[in-house]
Every structure is written in C-alpha cells, then in structure tokens.
Design an enzyme around this catalytic site. Structure first.
Site, PDB file in Angstrom:
ATOM      1  N   HIS A  37     -35.353   4.086  35.867  1.00 13.24           N
ATOM      2  CA  HIS A  37     -35.830   5.250  36.534  1.00 13.24           C
ATOM      3  C   HIS A  37     -37.040   5.987  37.812  1.00 13.24           C
ATOM      4  O   HIS A  37     -36.731   5.751  38.328  1.00 13.24           O
ATOM      5  CB  HIS A  37     -35.928   6.140  34.762  1.00 13.24           C
ATOM      6  CG  HIS A  37     -36.452   7.560  35.808  1.00 13.24           C
ATOM      7  ND1 HIS A  37     -35.110   8.319  36.397  1.00 13.24           N
ATOM      8  CD2 HIS A  37     -37.281   8.584  35.211  1.00 13.24           C
ATOM      9  CE1 HIS A  37     -35.693   9.534  35.871  1.00 13.24           C
ATOM     10  NE2 HIS A  37     -37.337   9.972  35.483  1.00 13.24           N
TER      11      HIS A  37
ATOM     12  N   CYS B  37       2.072  41.609  -7.872  1.00 17.56           N
ATOM     13  CA  CYS B  37       2.159  40.208  -8.781  1.00 17.56           C
ATOM     14  C   CYS B  37       1.517  41.019 -10.214  1.00 17.56           C
ATOM     15  O   CYS B  37       0.474  41.263 -10.771  1.00 17.56           O
ATOM     16  CB  CYS B  37       2.315  39.632  -8.488  1.00 17.56           C
ATOM     17  SG  CYS B  37       0.667  38.765  -7.948  1.00 17.56           S
TER      18      CYS B  37
ATOM     19  N   HIS C 137     -13.672  15.287   6.078  1.00 13.38           N
ATOM     20  CA  HIS C 137     -14.356  13.980   6.125  1.00 13.38           C
ATOM     21  C   HIS C 137     -13.411  13.062   6.811  1.00 13.38           C
ATOM     22  O   HIS C 137     -12.194  12.690   6.365  1.00 13.38           O
ATOM     23  CB  HIS C 137     -15.161  13.351   4.970  1.00 13.38           C
ATOM     24  CG  HIS C 137     -16.123  11.935   5.995  1.00 13.38           C
ATOM     25  ND1 HIS C 137     -17.021  12.320   6.713  1.00 13.38           N
ATOM     26  CD2 HIS C 137     -16.396  11.390   4.959  1.00 13.38           C
ATOM     27  CE1 HIS C 137     -18.109  11.108   6.757  1.00 13.38           C
ATOM     28  NE2 HIS C 137     -17.887  10.342   6.087  1.00 13.38           N
TER      29      HIS C 137
ATOM     30  N   CYS D  77      -9.054  50.919   1.804  1.00 11.60           N
ATOM     31  CA  CYS D  77      -7.889  51.974   0.778  1.00 11.60           C
ATOM     32  C   CYS D  77      -8.242  51.625  -0.641  1.00 11.60           C
ATOM     33  O   CYS D  77      -7.445  51.949  -1.143  1.00 11.60           O
ATOM     34  CB  CYS D  77      -6.521  51.444   1.790  1.00 11.60           C
ATOM     35  SG  CYS D  77      -5.528  50.136   1.242  1.00 11.60           S
TER      36      CYS D  77
ATOM     37  N   CYS E 257     -17.899  13.685  12.264  1.00 10.36           N
ATOM     38  CA  CYS E 257     -17.326  12.362  11.826  1.00 10.36           C
ATOM     39  C   CYS E 257     -15.700  12.326  12.201  1.00 10.36           C
ATOM     40  O   CYS E 257     -15.629  10.980  13.043  1.00 10.36           O
ATOM     41  CB  CYS E 257     -17.515  12.272   9.733  1.00 10.36           C
ATOM     42  SG  CYS E 257     -16.471  14.148   9.146  1.00 10.36           S
TER      43      CYS E 257
ATOM     44  N   HIS F 211      -0.990  42.828   2.305  1.00 13.15           N
ATOM     45  CA  HIS F 211      -0.934  44.370   2.573  1.00 13.15           C
ATOM     46  C   HIS F 211      -1.335  44.357   3.931  1.00 13.15           C
ATOM     47  O   HIS F 211      -1.838  45.480   4.194  1.00 13.15           O
ATOM     48  CB  HIS F 211      -2.123  44.550   1.468  1.00 13.15           C
ATOM     49  CG  HIS F 211      -2.963  45.816   1.876  1.00 13.15           C
ATOM     50  ND1 HIS F 211      -2.291  46.943   1.826  1.00 13.15           N
ATOM     51  CD2 HIS F 211      -4.182  46.458   2.360  1.00 13.15           C
ATOM     52  CE1 HIS F 211      -3.056  47.898   1.586  1.00 13.15           C
ATOM     53  NE2 HIS F 211      -4.238  47.627   2.686  1.00 13.15           N
TER      54      HIS F 211
ATOM     55  N   CYS G 160     -29.461   3.759  27.046  1.00 11.18           N
ATOM     56  CA  CYS G 160     -29.034   2.429  25.870  1.00 11.18           C
ATOM     57  C   CYS G 160     -29.120   3.330  24.612  1.00 11.18           C
ATOM     58  O   CYS G 160     -30.336   4.606  25.185  1.00 11.18           O
ATOM     59  CB  CYS G 160     -29.864   1.237  26.125  1.00 11.18           C
ATOM     60  SG  CYS G 160     -31.674   1.603  26.216  1.00 11.18           S
TER      61      CYS G 160
END
Length: 794
Positions: free
Chosen positions: A59, A178, A748, A190, A311, A212, A28
């Site tokens: 126990h 670009c 989350h 490289c 979560c 690339h 528990c």
C-alpha cells in the site's frame, strides 16, 4: 530522530462517514490479533498486514502514504468450563472489544525509517485517538448483531379511534369470528377482537384479525395476552406488516375502557416466541452419545464468523468456493493482490481475499485464546473469518442485503451470480458463473392443430416443486390441546424432477388455428451445466401466508443420470406455429382473471401477477405465488409481459450506441443504461432520471439478443450455447444449504459439503456452521430437508 510528517496537512482525524479498516487487512484476513499486528494508514485509513505478505508495504509503495499506526492486540484468555449464558433477548450477540483485549499501538514512518514515532508529537495524538475510537465494519456488525429494532410508525403515531365505549370483559374472552380464546388481537381503532395467525409452538389462529383489517382497512392491533402493567405489549401494524410500538398505548386502551395497569400478562410475546425458536435452531454439534463433534482444520476447512444474521451469506460462500470454478477463478496464492487504490471497495480484491481465507488453510487452526478445563468437554473451534468487506459490497444498494436482517440464502445465491457476472474477468480469467449456466427448452403444442413452438432460455438454477403428501394422523383422546405438527411422506428427487419437467396444459389461444382449446407445455434441458443448483420449494399458503413445510426429499449420494430429461428438439413431421409478431393482438395471452384477483388481494402488482401466471401455465394462484417468491429479484419483474407480439418491438429493443456512451460518461453502467433507454423510449434525460429512481435495478446484460435467446457469441463468430449437450449427463450431490426455522427470512443456515478429509480413505460430509467446521454425523437427515442443493457433473 524526529519524523517530518507529524504535522502534515494530510493528517486528519477520521470523520464519522469514513471507514477505518483497523481490524483486518483489506487484502487478506491477517489481523490485529497476529503477532506483528496491523498497520493502519494514517492518511487514508487502509488496513494492511505487516507479516510475510506485508500488504501494508504494498500500500505504501502504491500510494506513497508514509505514516501508519501499528495496532496489535492480545485477547485475555478465557476458560470454557461453564455453559454459555442463556439468551434473554432476541439476539445472538457478537463479541465486543471492550474488556476482552490488551491492545498496544505505535506509529511508524516508512519514509523516515522510524519504527516508533512519538504519538504525542504534532497532530498524532488526535489522529491516533480518532482511529482507535472509530467504528469499523466489524464493530458496526457487532452493534447490530441479531438485534431486532421495533419502532413506531405513522399508523401508531397518528392513530384515529372511533367514538369511545366500554368493552365488557366477557367480550374480551374469545375471537369475534370464532371460539379461539388465545392469540387474541384487539383492533385499537374500533375495538374489534380477532384471532391472529398460527405461530411458533403450536399457538392456534385463524387470521380473523387479518380478515378484519382486510374488511375495514384498520391497521393497528394489540395482543391482549401480552399486555403488562408497565405498559409493554405486542403491537402489530398490518399496513406496514411489521411489529411496532405505540407510545400512547395506555391512552388508546383506556379509550375502550381497558386499564393497562390492571392487566396481567398471560401469553408469550412475539419476541419471546422467536427467542424460544432461536434456541431450537442450533444444528447438532454432538454425536449420539453426547460427545462434542471434533473440529476439522486445514486447507478448505475454514469457518466464517457470524456478523449478525449473516449465516445465509456464510453458507452460500462456503458452497460457491468449494466449486472448482470459483476456486480456480479467485484463489491465486502465488500472485499479488490486484493493484487498486481502494482494496476494501474492490469486488475482485474481496472475492480473492475470501477465496484465500477459505481455501489456503492459513487461518484454520484452534482458537488459542480458549482453554478447555479438565472437566469440560468443550473443544476449541476456530475464531472464524469475518467477511464484512465482501458483505458490504454485495449488499451495497440492495434493499435487503444491505441490512442486518436475516435473508433468503437462495436469493443471495442468485444475487451473487449476477454481480460476479457483471464484474470484470480479464483474459485468461473466465466468469465462474459459466459453470452454472445451461439452457432449458420449452415445447408448446396446440391441442387442436398439433403445431409446435420451441423456445430456449438460459438459466443458472432450477427451482423444483416438492409434492406434498401429508401422513394420516390418528388423534388420541388423551392428546394435549396443542396442535401436533404435520408429518409428510418422503418424496424422491426423481419425483420432483418429473413434476418440474412434466407436461401441463395452459390456456392460450393458438396463433395458427385460433383455437382456444389450449396448449400442452413442457420444459426440458437443452444443455446441462457443470454445477447444477437446485432450489427445493417446500412452501404452501396457510391463511395466505407462505409457510415452510418439512417434506423430506430423498437424495442419494451415488451419481444419477439426467439423460431422460434432455430435450430432443424439433422432430421430423412437426409443424411450427407462426411467430406471434405476425398474429393479431387478440390472440395473445389472457391471464386467469380469478387468479389475478387472488394475487392482487395479496398485494402483488398486476404486472407481476400476469407474468407469474404466464410462467406457470395460467392455472392457480398458488403456483403463480411460488414463482413470484422465486423471482422477486429479477431485473424485469416489473416490466410488462411481452410475448413478442408488440408492433413496437423493434423500437423498444434497439438502443442508440451514442446514447449509451453519453450515459456511460456519467458513470452509469451499460446494463443499467440499456434498460433505462428502453424504458424511456431512448430519451437520455428521462433515462438518467429512471436510473436514479431505480437504483437497485441492475439493468439488462444483452443488447443484441432477445431475452429468451440462450445463445452467446463464440470467439469465431458462431453462436455457442451455455452448458454442454454431451451425454451421459451424470451428476452427484456435492453440497447443500440447510435451514432451520419456520421462515426462510429467520432461523439459521448451515452448509454441508462433501470433501476429502486428511488421513481418511474416502470423501466425507463436512458441516460448516458459521465458524465451526466439523465432520458431519447427521447428513442423511439434513439432505432430506435441504433448501439448496448443488450437484456437480461426474
């Protein structure tokens, strides 16, 4: 009186590999924070409460272990009169024990009847010290809570660079493919400069750095704008697809004539952007006028503590245990816990423990250790329960759920259904997953000869596509350069279901007339479940990266009817197609070659590509990719596509019962043994090797039925379908799991559940945000963007 057990041979200091349950009871959620404390067995280190339930005594009676260490702690009272400290790392750290508690301990002996044994006698001093210093599940979770470890890899450690050259400063000004001048990544192998992917906060990118890599196979790049004089920077390994570190970064940059000591940081690092996003992921806990939402306490209103990126687990557990099937199966407050030797390692015990924790109300009260000052609006929430033992069992042996990383809540839901089904359910207890099961019926009709084939498939959820319609955006000249966020037109749940159940054309060769004109395919419900779990797929490919889209889905609170999605089955006048086992191999499914090539370039194995294309109509790569992301955990995801036409079908599906028994004697579960024997042609020796090489594969549950057979054996011998075909099929939204963040593996998760709040006339929506449980105020907006919906049959 002296205890005779202080020098017992069984008294030993716990080893680093042993688990010490010294924070909460294994049966528990009573803990060391309760007035009576917790009794830790000094023989096996089980934790047992000693309050009215007294699981420590239980126990002792079952094991005859005589000695326990009673641990009781009291938290030093804190005052919430200031806002919490601003997060400065990629972490939302769980509280640690140091400097926060006053802890007292004493040794008790059940057998000798001594309540306070001298801790300095015999072996006790060393054993007690070992118990108090040992890590627990919760402690390990705190250490790792929300932490992201970034390490080096073989590609950064063994980096081979092309011949050295001086890269001129003007060549570092924009992408080589670009004109982008930010988010630039230098290939360390490289010296090529390419732009990155689009990132949080509107940071632009055309993925030319990735392009690339695809062309050259160069793996390691550094983000130029993140370089600092002290040698830190963002390093990304495309081969690992992970952020990495480079111990020799200064030398590797010097190879291209770049002096890191002269560099100035000009852009946010990936970690900083993720921290910034973390801060935005908090779900609203205030009303429109700024007042903090009032917490709710009582039966069914207990929160779960965040164990560190957990979560996703908390939200799914709250939704599952809000169903009557899971509550009836596992919540038994008047019954003793299962009598097992190791409760922490027993799934039944831990599921009952969580059910008791969430539903009993025993732990749902304000945190008494927090005081709100007169000027502070802070309202104490609960401490929350830490389901560390259940999380350990759920994740054990699983590549993802065993980690502390954020995970996909829907994938966890599917994983939990599997392990719950495979656990024991002794009569009269029933498998609670039965409430989620139903049957879909697929109808295939040849376009040429009009003959049909019906196939049924048992499922426990549906994953529906969400149509994407972007709103037209008027760009003003005075707008900032930051790319505005896309907005989408809302769609209704009915529109999503219509798309999911709609007819589509698929490219298949007819086994009856050999026509290649194709088929029309449609899937409808053959039966309906008690609880319908729906995953809303709001993703599209952006530069070959799955990106979440905020498409609002309108779902009403009122009950709605699904009768129109019911399959009518084989109709009078319809002719059935011959079974594929009776047709030549040439007439079988041929995957779309172009789509297969696209999927393979994304890294998917060919077997998975073919299976996904078959399941999605053999059309485009994007639909197949979405199917793959939803079926990553399928046990047979890597099994070759089998449409029933193999001449060796009988040999591949039959399993020798004696071989099953032999493997069961080795401790291998029947589902795993069954699949292993099928995969290895019935060779027990090879099957055992297969199991060890596929530890995460849970195997096959059914032996006597085909994979598409949705029937189960009834008590009187007849075949009984999962779900119910009774009409009307009326459903009402019961709970949702919501997510904030750009990726399902980050951000989350929270749960919203419709419940009856005490002293209110009708049901209301309740928000479960980790340990915080409050009456929801923004649920209508949240419903539009939910990730998983749970509908209950009205």
């Amino acid at each position: 009186m002296t205890c005779k057990h202080v020098d017992s041979a069984e008294l030993r200091v716990p080893t680093p590999a042993q688990s010490v349950y010294r924070e909460d009871c294994t049966q528990c959620f009573d803990s060391i924070d309760d007035p009576t404390g917790l009794n830790v067995c000094l023989y096996c280190f089980n934790g047992g409460c000693c309050s009215d339930r007294d699981h420590a005594q239980v126990h002792h009676e079952s094991t005859r272990h005589p000695m326990v260490l009673n641990i009781s702690r009291k938290r030093k009272r804190s005052k919430r009169d200031e806002p919490p400290q601003k997060i400065s790392k990629l972490a939302i750290a769980a509280e640690t024990e140091e400097d926060r508690y006053d802890t007292t301990t004493k040794v008790r002996c059940y057998e000798c009847g001594i309540d306070d044994v001298d801790k300095s006698s015999g072996k006790l001093s060393a054993v007690v010290e070992g118990v108090m210093k040992a890590n627990t599940f919760a402690k390990q979770a705190e250490v790792q809570a929300w932490e992201q470890e970034i390490t080096a890899c073989e590609h950064t450690l063994c980096l081979e660079q092309e011949p050295a050259r001086q890269i001129e400063s003007q060549s570092l000004g924009h992408c080589s493919m670009c004109d982008l001048k930010e988010n630039l990544w230098l290939c360390l192998e490289c010296g090529n400069l390419g732009c990155g992917r689009q990132q949080y906060g509107g940071v632009g990118g055309n993925s030319h750095g990735l392009k690339h890599t695809e062309l050259t196979k160069h793996a390691v790049a550094v983000k130029l704008g993140s370089l600092t004089p002290d040698g830190t920077a963002d390093i990304y390994c495309y081969a690992c697809n992970e952020e990495r570190t480079d111990p020799e970064l200064a030398a590797h940059l010097g190879h291209w004539g770049i002096n890191i000591a002269e560099r100035e940081k000009t852009e946010k690092s990936l970690t900083e952007m993720q921290i910034e996003q973390n801060l935005k992921w908090e779900f609203s806990m205030t009303t429109e006028d700024g007042k903090e939402l009032k917490p709710i306490f009582g039966e069914g209103f207990t929160g779960l503590k965040n164990l560190g990126n957990s979560c996703y687990l908390a939200s799914i557990l709250q939704c599952l245990f809000s169903t009557s099937a899971f509550a009836t199966r596992y919540f038994h407050p008047q019954e003793p816990p299962p009598a097992v030797p190791n409760p922490a390692e027993d799934l039944e015990t831990q599921l009952r423990k969580v059910a008791d924790g969430l539903l009993s109300g025993r732990y749902s009260y304000p945190d008494s250790d927090v005081i709100a000052s007169e000027d502070s609006p802070y309202i104490p929430h609960q401490k929350g329960l830490a389901p560390a033992m259940l999380k350990h069992l759920i994740g054990r042996g699983h590549e993802e759920f065993s980690t502390m990383r954020q995970q996909d809540a829907f994938e966890l839901f599917l994983h939990m259904l599997k392990i719950v089904t495979r656990s024991q359910h002794k009569s009269p207890a029933e498998d609670p997953v039965k409430a989620f099961r139903f049957v879909m019926e697929q109808r295939l009709q040849c376009i040429s000869c009009n003959r049909v084939r019906y196939r049924t498939d048992e499922q426990d959820n549906i994953s529906i596509p969400v149509p994407v319609r972007r709103k037209l955006r008027v760009i003003n000249s005075d707008e900032s350069e930051e790319k505005p966020k896309d907005e989408f037109e809302p769609v209704t749940l009915k529109e999503c279901l219509d798309t999911f159940t709609g007819a589509e054309e698929v490219e298949l060769t007819c086994p009856g007339c050999n026509s290649k004109a194709g088929f029309t395919k449609r899937s409808l419900f053959k039966t309906f479940p008690d609880v319908l779990a729906v995953n809303a797929r709001r993703f599209e490919l952006v530069n070959w990266v799955p990106t979440k889209l905020d498409v609002p889905v309108v779902v009403d609170d009122e009950p709605f009817n699904l009768d129109s999605y019911m399959s009518s089955g084989l109709q009078d006048g319809e002719d059935l197609l011959p079974e594929e086992a009776d047709t030549p191999a040439a007439t079988r499914f041929t995957p779309n070659a172009a789509a297969v090539e696209q999927l393979e370039t994304m890294g998917f194995p060919r077997v998975r590509c073919e299976k996904a294309l078959h399941a999605t109509g053999n059309g485009d790569a994007e639909a197949a990719m979405n199917w793959l992301f939803s079926h990553m955990d399928d046990p047979d995801i890597d099994s070759p596509l089998d449409l029933g036409g193999s001449s060796s079908t009988g040999a591949s599906t039959s399993v020798d019962p004696e071989s099953l028994e032999m493997m069961a004697a080795m401790g291998i579960s029947a589902p795993q043994a069954r699949k292993a024997l099928k995969e290895t042609g019935g060779d027990v020796s090879r099957a055992v090797d297969w199991v060890f090489n596929h530890a995460d594969d849970q195997g096959e549950m059914e032996e006597e039925t085909a994979p598409t057979d949705a029937n189960v054996q009834g008590t009187s011998g007849e075949k009984v379908m999962a779900g119910s075909s009774d009409l009307p099929a009326t459903f009402r939204l019961r709970s949702i799991v919501c997510h904030k963040g750009a990726s399902i593996h980050a951000g989350h998760y929270v749960a919203f559940i419709r419940k009856q709040i005490p002293d209110e006339a009708s049901e209301s929506w309740v928000l479960y945000n980790d340990e915080k449980v409050v009456k929801a105020v923004d649920v209508e907006e949240m419903k539009k963007f939910a990730y998983v919906y749970f509908f209950s049959r009205a």
